[in-house]
Design a protein around this motif. Structure first.
Motif, PDB file in Angstrom:
ATOM      1  N   PHE A   8       0.821  -1.211   0.000  1.00  0.00           N
ATOM      2  CA  PHE A   8       0.000   0.000   0.000  1.00  0.00           C
ATOM      3  C   PHE A   8       0.857   1.264   0.000  1.00  0.00           C
ATOM      4  O   PHE A   8       0.326   2.375   0.068  1.00  0.00           O
TER       5      PHE A   8
ATOM      6  N   THR B 132      -4.420   7.220   0.660  1.00  0.00           N
ATOM      7  CA  THR B 132      -5.443   6.495   1.401  1.00  0.00           C
ATOM      8  C   THR B 132      -6.311   7.494   2.160  1.00  0.00           C
ATOM      9  O   THR B 132      -5.793   8.301   2.928  1.00  0.00           O
TER      10      THR B 132
ATOM     11  N   MET C   2      -4.691  -3.160   5.408  1.00  0.00           N
ATOM     12  CA  MET C   2      -3.883  -2.979   4.207  1.00  0.00           C
ATOM     13  C   MET C   2      -2.856  -4.105   4.123  1.00  0.00           C
ATOM     14  O   MET C   2      -1.926  -4.164   4.934  1.00  0.00           O
TER      15      MET C   2
END
Length: 209
Positions: A135, A140, A150
């Protein structure tokens, strides 16, 4: 009437020096623009600074030797998130593909957004820490109170045992840090006044500002 030969020679020398200086400056500017992508490429290839490798395939070799990977989590810049690994460490065989997860929760009363950077220690091990899914460097956004798992899918390259400085390595630490990013700035509206009208003045709250 002909000019002074010495004066003409000095003028020619000055022009040569000026042209050389201009060429040097232009070359330095070009090198400066090229430095950033070249440095990023260098880090990806060598693992310099603990930079991990991003791959799309799994390892085709798994060793009997095991290694422990520890997970670290941090937030910076005033980002109001509770960010942590779901598990603190995992012990696996070198070359074995493993999936773990980090969790982030927005503890603020408005939506906030962040982006994670990462590194590996010891830094030399970064060249042999291969991530299939991550990620990192992805924006985000989380709503108030929202939590998100994640995943990270990775393996340690078996070639790590061929590096003298890492041949006896037992533990690697993968560390992520989330930083706030520019997003819609939450605005708090003042309550209605005695006359029943809402105050037109608003207060803007910037995360990390």
């Amino acid at each position: 009437m002909a000019g002074d030969p010495q004066t003409e020679q000095r003028q020619r020398s000055n022009r040569v020096i000026a042209a050389s200086a201009s060429a040097f400056v232009a070359g330095m500017v070009g090198m400066a623009y090229a430095a950033v992508p070249l440095y990023a490429m260098f880090c990806q290839v060598t693992g310099y600074g603990g930079t991990t490798q991003r791959v799309e395939q799994y390892s085709d070799k798994i060793l009997d030797r095991k290694i422990t990977v520890r997970f670290d989590a941090n937030v910076s810049g005033g980002l109001p998130w509770d960010f942590k690994p779901v598990q603190r460490d995992v012990t696996m065989r070198i070359g074995e593909t493993t999936q773990i997860a980090y969790q982030a929760r927005n503890e603020f009363n408005v939506p906030t957004a962040g982006r994670a950077s990462f590194n590996v220690t010891p830094e030399l091990a970064g060249a042999y820490f291969n991530k299939v899914e991550c990620f990192c460097f992805t924006d985000t956004s989380l709503k108030p109170g929202e939590a998100l798992d994640m995943p990270v899918v990775f393996y340690v390259d078996p070639d790590i045992v061929n590096v003298p400085e890492l041949a006896q390595l037992k533990t690697i630490t993968l560390s992520y840090t989330f930083f706030p990013i520019d997003a819609a700035k939450p605005v708090a509206v003042a309550p209605a006044g005695k006359d029943g009208r809402t105050d037109t003045k608003t207060q803007t709250t910037e995360i990390g500002g």
